[in-house]
Design an enzyme around this catalytic site. Structure first.
Site, PDB file in Angstrom:
ATOM      1  N   HIS A 292     -22.151-100.481  27.074  1.00 55.98           N
ATOM      2  CA  HIS A 292     -22.960-100.316  25.866  1.00 55.98           C
ATOM      3  C   HIS A 292     -22.476 -99.083  25.131  1.00 55.98           C
ATOM      4  CE1 HIS A 292     -26.451-100.224  23.253  1.00 55.98           C
ATOM      5  NE2 HIS A 292     -26.523 -98.929  23.488  1.00 55.98           N
TER       6      HIS A 292
ATOM      7  N   ASP B 160     -40.020-103.079  23.125  1.00 59.18           N
ATOM      8  CA  ASP B 160     -39.137-102.214  22.334  1.00 59.18           C
ATOM      9  C   ASP B 160     -39.182-102.586  20.860  1.00 59.18           C
ATOM     10  OD1 ASP B 160     -37.063-100.100  22.128  1.00 59.18           O
ATOM     11  OD2 ASP B 160     -35.892-101.781  21.346  1.00 59.18           O
TER      12      ASP B 160
ATOM     13  N   ARG C  94     -42.026 -96.230  15.950  1.00 61.59           N
ATOM     14  CA  ARG C  94     -41.360 -94.911  15.980  1.00 61.59           C
ATOM     15  C   ARG C  94     -40.709 -94.606  14.639  1.00 61.59           C
ATOM     16  NH1 ARG C  94     -37.205 -95.813  20.366  1.00 61.59           N
ATOM     17  NH2 ARG C  94     -36.448 -93.768  19.773  1.00 61.59           N
TER      18      ARG C  94
ATOM     19  N   SER D  31     -35.656 -97.069  25.440  1.00 63.56           N
ATOM     20  CA  SER D  31     -35.403 -98.151  24.488  1.00 63.56           C
ATOM     21  C   SER D  31     -34.041 -98.789  24.763  1.00 63.56           C
ATOM     22  CB  SER D  31     -35.471 -97.573  23.063  1.00 63.56           C
ATOM     23  OG  SER D  31     -34.867 -98.428  22.126  1.00 63.56           O
TER      24      SER D  31
ATOM     25  N   LYS E 282     -33.305-102.617  27.246  1.00 63.56           N
ATOM     26  CA  LYS E 282     -32.579-103.775  26.710  1.00 63.56           C
ATOM     27  C   LYS E 282     -31.332-104.077  27.547  1.00 63.56           C
ATOM     28  CE  LYS E 282     -32.910-101.795  22.717  1.00 63.56           C
ATOM     29  NZ  LYS E 282     -32.933-101.288  21.369  1.00 63.56           N
TER      30      LYS E 282
HETATM   31  N1  URA Z   1     -30.813 -97.415  19.914  1.00 60.22           N
HETATM   32  C1  URA Z   1     -31.856 -98.050  20.474  1.00 60.22           C
HETATM   33  O1  URA Z   1     -31.749 -99.204  20.876  1.00 60.22           O
HETATM   34  N2  URA Z   1     -33.025 -97.382  20.611  1.00 60.22           N
HETATM   35  C2  URA Z   1     -33.197 -96.113  20.192  1.00 60.22           C
HETATM   36  O2  URA Z   1     -34.267 -95.573  20.347  1.00 60.22           O
HETATM   37  C3  URA Z   1     -32.110 -95.476  19.600  1.00 60.22           C
HETATM   38  C4  URA Z   1     -30.923 -96.139  19.469  1.00 60.22           C
END
Ligand code: URA
Length: 433
Positions: A82, A161, A168, A183, A187
């Site tokens: 990632h 999320d 947020r 977050s 994922k």
């Molecule tokens: N990328 C994400 O998936 N979440 C965040 O909070 C910041 C960057």
């Protein structure tokens, strides 16, 4: 249990229990806890932080708030990587085929670009016919047969999320480290692979601006992953200047093809070899880093990695003739040179300015519903440290829009040329595991 008590506890600087975090995530996703209470808690988390145990619990609760990919039908060790996002970051298109050519399994879900950073799915869609959405059965069969698939997200992964990120964004709480780390990691973990390599970028064109912040984020995410049973490692990489030379979708695919044919830019090649070697070690294919690097170099030289890209594209319906003959990708109507005003050495190429300019030229979207011009973008002719003569080309601008003088001006400003020799920055600054 009452949400107000959880808010007060965090407001007063105390750690939340597993049960409290479970209550808040479950209640938020099922709608029983309103936005205004979650907003207050997010602000308290931003103020008072969370300890590692709280962060791991939060990630675990988020990860299980929706579907979790089951990749158990894929034989062997599944690796994933990632990137926290950057300009010219076509790494997945090179790294994926590279590691798959050496026996690691990559069952990858990628994202689209937004703002100044590009997304792998958009880049892949510049290849005619390419499908980024395939059935689960196809996905599993493809990875079992050829070792690689890169697709868009299927199923409803991590609904917590989706809600939290949107909240947020409008409550000034994006910057909280525990919230960012949970977050991203919820994922990644929900997409089901056995090991994860995080490419945490820092610098002008990255989400994290300093090495220090990138290190903190990387360490937190590595701890989360390892605590939740996945071998997770990280590299901290430079994003002060764009990665490689090409920025823009089809332009980046062409650069990925060149790289897989053994003619890639130095920084991209180094990043892919180093990251690839770590992933092969994670997969247990090699135990020795140098051996892994040599094997990957061989895959670049003997065409195995390039053939793996072609196989993936064929399996996902793409027209392979574009990979064999990249000159088939349509060029933009205008291709304009930006030239140096003076001789010297390139000291800076502002990645953020280049990324934003490429987006304005048509290569990216400012809003999710915007369409992308696949041929638009910028190709750097010089990188930091390169010597330039007066009037030599710094970069080529590709676009189909007709009025772009103001964008050219910004692109020119992104380059700083100096009389003094400039040290080339390393691409990888640190390894974390
Ligand atoms: N990328 C994400 O998936 N979440 C965040 O909070 C910041 C960057």
């Amino acid at each position: 249990m009452r949400m107000v008590d959880i808010i007060i506890k965090k407001r007063d600087g105390h750690a939340l229990s597993k049960e409290e975090i479970h209550f808040f995530i479950k209640g938020y996703v099922d709608g029983s806890i309103p936005d205004y209470q979650v907003s207050a808690l997010l602000m308290a988390i931003l103020d008072h932080d969370m300890n590692m145990e709280e962060i791991v619990t939060l990630t675990d609760e988020m990860l299980h708030s929706g579907d979790v990919m089951d990749l158990s039908a894929i034989k062997g060790h599944k690796v994933d990587k990632h990137s926290t996002g950057g300009v010219g970051d076509k790494t997945s298109l090179v790294l994926g085929p590279l590691v798959a050519s050496r026996g690691a399994k990559l069952a990858k879900m990628s994202g689209r670009g937004l703002g100044h950073t590009g997304g792998t799915l958009d880049k892949m869609e510049s290849i005619p016919g390419m499908r980024i959405s395939v059935s689960n059965e196809h996905f599993i069969r493809q990875v079992n047969e050829i070792g690689i698939a890169i697709v868009g997200q299927t199923g409803l992964l991590v609904p917590a999320d989706k809600k939290l990120y949107a909240l947020r964004d409008v409550t000034g709480t994006v910057e909280s480290l525990p919230l960012i780390a949970s977050s991203i990691m919820s994922k990644k973990l929900a997409s089901g692979s056995d090991s994860i390599l995080l490419d945490v970028k820092f610098g002008k064109g990255a989400f994290m601006k300093t090495l220090d912040d990138a290190r903190k984020l990387a360490r937190t995410m590595v701890s989360i992953g390892n605590n939740l049973g996945r071998d997770t490692r990280a590299i901290l990489t430079d994003m002060d200047q764009p990665l490689g030379h090409a920025v823009g979708n089809a332009l980046e695919v062409k650069e990925a093809i060149d790289t897989l044919k053994g003619h890639g830019p130095k920084d991209l090649v180094e990043l892919c070899l180093e990251a690839g070697a770590i992933m092969l070690e994670q997969a247990g294919v090699y135990n020795n880093h140098d051996e892994a690097i040599n094997a990957l170099k061989e895959s670049l030289e003997n065409g195995d990695a390039f053939n793996k890209l072609k196989e993936m594209i064929e399996w996902q319906g793409g027209d392979v003739s574009y990979i064999e003959h990249p000159e088939k990708f349509p060029l933009a109507k205008h291709i304009v040179e930006v030239k140096a005003d003076k001789a010297g050495y390139v000291r800076r190429i502002d990645a953020l300015m280049i990324g934003e300019s490429a987006m304005r030229l048509g290569a990216g979207r400012a809003k999710i519903e915007d369409t992308i011009d696949m041929s638009a973008g910028i190709v750097l002719n010089k990188k930091i440290g390169d010597k330039v003569k007066k009037d030599e080309t710094l970069c080529y601008v590709h676009t189909n829009i007709d009025e772009f003088d103001d964008i050219l001006k910004d692109i020119k400003e992104a380059f700083i040329v100096d009389e003094n020799e400039v040290k080339v920055p390393p691409i990888i600054h640190e390894y974390i595991k």
